[in-house]
Design an enzyme around this catalytic site. Structure first.
Site, PDB file in Angstrom:
ATOM      1  N   ASP A 290       0.842  -1.194   0.000  1.00  0.00           N
ATOM      2  CA  ASP A 290       0.000   0.000   0.000  1.00  0.00           C
ATOM      3  C   ASP A 290       0.883   1.252   0.000  1.00  0.00           C
ATOM      4  OD1 ASP A 290       0.719  -1.079   2.534  1.00  0.00           O
ATOM      5  OD2 ASP A 290      -0.928  -0.066   3.537  1.00  0.00           O
ATOM      6  N   GLU A 472      12.412   1.080   7.954  1.00  0.00           N
ATOM      7  CA  GLU A 472      11.311   0.323   7.376  1.00  0.00           C
ATOM      8  C   GLU A 472      11.561  -0.032   5.917  1.00  0.00           C
ATOM      9  OE1 GLU A 472       6.521   1.112   6.710  1.00  0.00           O
ATOM     10  OE2 GLU A 472       7.921   2.791   6.857  1.00  0.00           O
TER      11      GLU A 472
END
Length: 524
Positions: A290, A472
């Site tokens: 996403d 991340e």
């Protein structure tokens, strides 16, 4: 018949799905999120009410909250905002493996019960969070995190998290995207068979197999009644009768944790059905990608998102792995009917993937339901059939050649399209490095696997040396911190820690093996 009775009884035990904050607080939630009272939409979604919902809503109807200042004051008086623990200070002395080992306790949480009204879901055992704004346990993140936990000698935490995931299946009949009420309408890439497979307790095999069968039931709900060309939620049956899966979400309104972003995008996109667009955004979140050009109609613009019209190659490879894993477990349990059922399903899925998710140009790709053909886009998802072991050797070799185009100086890129979305070029993500490396190794593409692994480790090590952090995501073209997406870059970070630790344990290093990274203190 017996199977149906068991499923019916199990369904009676599934907990009622709790309402999300948006569903509970309606106009108050909408006003807070659309007013931008907090920079991150997830803040209010994670807030805990100080009293019952009815009292808060009654007070809000009486409130003269005409400006942002008054509205924020009302929220602070009636809710406790979440607190993100401070990030650990950057380490300059520990080696990378030792730093990761030291991070696990800081990312470990316990939540056997939750305050009344909280959006958090309780878990019976300890669990590891990704870090930063991600304060809860996430589904597919966790398997990659758990790989590192095992290498770090934390099998105790691995077993605890397996129990936690099983408890979610028992209560809700699914593994939600994350352990919040607003995530319960969707799942994430189905890694439960790999998570459960990390257990070293043979006595729990029957229980783990029951959880896997419940997960399969969730993804295949509605399949039995589908005719060729039919679709229902997460399952589709193509014209030739092939049964495959897609991403979906049971809701079709703005995501609680990205409410403002979704509502503004839909409002700025005239001509599209708002409910369908919200569902496509939510399905994109279920995919874990996403967002990405994979889901975009024009390949560039988020306003053209159409996730539910795509049959993803990675999802179907994982469900093949799930079906094969259940068949193997049932064989060990001497359940011949179960073994036959799931082995047949896996064989049929492998055939469908070979037929519909293979691009004649020589690589695996997604299938477009509207165009009725395989997509042309090359993405890192093409490595999943290799990871799952369902590719014929010649197709694995061809896919490996196609994957070459995605390799940057710092690792494997997600796609070849730079859209500004975080699951597109130039970003690389830890889970996709692991999938590609292990898939290539499975088909004896060892040199290529080593090239990806060492470049990725060099990127991670470079940033760790510069900032003392693991991130991340990374820009694997320029070997810098990653960018794009709906929120600032997060550090912590669960799956980067896990994949890095696991790759190092496999003998990969940041410079191809010439430098020996030791545990303990860094030598200068």
């Amino acid at each position: 018949m017996i199977r149906a009775i068991i499923l019916a009884l199990a369904g009676l035990l599934v907990a009622a799905t709790p309402l999300s904050p948006a569903q509970r607080f309606g106009p108050l939630f909408r006003d807070v999120q659309m007013g931008g009272i907090f920079p991150d939409s997830k803040t209010f979604a994670d807030a805990e009410p100080r009293r019952d919902d009815a009292a808060i809503l009654a007070a809000y109807r009486r409130c003269d909250c005409k400006d942002d200042t008054a509205l924020k004051a009302f929220v602070l008086a009636n809710f406790t905002l979440p607190v993100t623990p401070a990030a650990p200070p950057p380490s300059r002395k520990l080696t990378l493996p030792a730093h990761i080992d030291a991070l696990w306790p800081q990312l470990t949480r316990t939540l056997p019960s939750v305050p009344a009204g909280s959006s958090a879901l309780s878990l019976p055992r300890r669990f590891v969070v990704p870090g930063g704004r991600f304060r809860e346990m996430y589904y597919w993140d966790s398997w990659f995190t758990m790989l590192g936990l095992q290498v770090s000698g934390r099998q105790d935490l691995v077993e605890d998290m397996i129990v936690d995931f099983g408890s979610l299946i028992d209560r809700y009949g699914r593994i939600p995207n994350g352990t919040r009420s607003y995530y319960l309408s969707r799942s994430q890439p189905p890694f439960l068979y790999l998570i459960a497979g990390l257990s070293r307790d043979p006595k729990t095999l029957a229980q783990r197999t029951r959880w896997l069968r419940a997960e399969h039931d969730f993804w295949m709900a509605g399949a039995a009644d589908l005719r060729p060309g039919g679709e229902h939620a997460r399952v589709v049956r193509l014209a030739d009768g092939s049964l495959l899966n897609r991403y979906w979400d049971d809701r079709d309104d703005p995501r609680d944790e990205s409410y403002r972003e979704d509502a503004r995008l839909v409002a700025a996109t005239p001509g599209r059905d708002a409910r369908a667009m919200y569902r496509d955004l939510r399905a994109g979140a279920e995919s874990g990608w996403d967002f990405s050009s994979r889901w975009l109609g024009d390949g560039r613009t988020l306003a053209t998102i159409r996730t539910t019209r795509i049959v993803p190659v990675d999802l179907n490879s994982l469900i093949y792995g799930l079906e094969r894993s259940i068949a193997d477990a049932c064989r060990a349990l001497r359940d011949t009917a179960c073994t036959s059922h799931y082995a047949t399903a896996a064989d049929a899925r492998a055939k469908a993937i070979a037929t519909h998710l293979w691009n004649p140009a020589g690589y695996y790709a997604d299938y477009d339901l509207d165009a009725r053909k395989v997509a042309d886009g090359r993405t890192a998802a093409m490595a999943f059939p290799l990871f799952a072991g369902l590719a014929a050797p010649e197709r694995a070799a061809s896919t490996a050649k196609a994957l070459e185009a995605l390799v940057g100086d710092g690792g494997l890129r997600t796609t070849l399209v730079d859209t500004g979305q975080q699951w597109d070029d130039p970003n690389g993500w830890a889970p996709l490095q692991w999938i590609a490396v292990q898939g290539l190794k499975r088909y004896r593409e060892d040199a290529f696997a080593r090239r990806i692994a060492t470049r990725w480790l060099a990127t991670v090590t470079r940033e760790y040396d510069a900032s003392g952090k693991l991130l991340e995501k990374y820009n694997v073209v320029a070997r810098l911190p990653g960018g794009g997406g709906e929120y600032p870059l997060q550090d912590g970070f669960g799956w980067t820690n896990g994949v890095t630790r696991a790759l190092l344990a496999q003998g990969f290093t940041a410079d191809g093996g010439r430098h020996n990274i030791r545990h303990g203190r860094r030598r200068h």
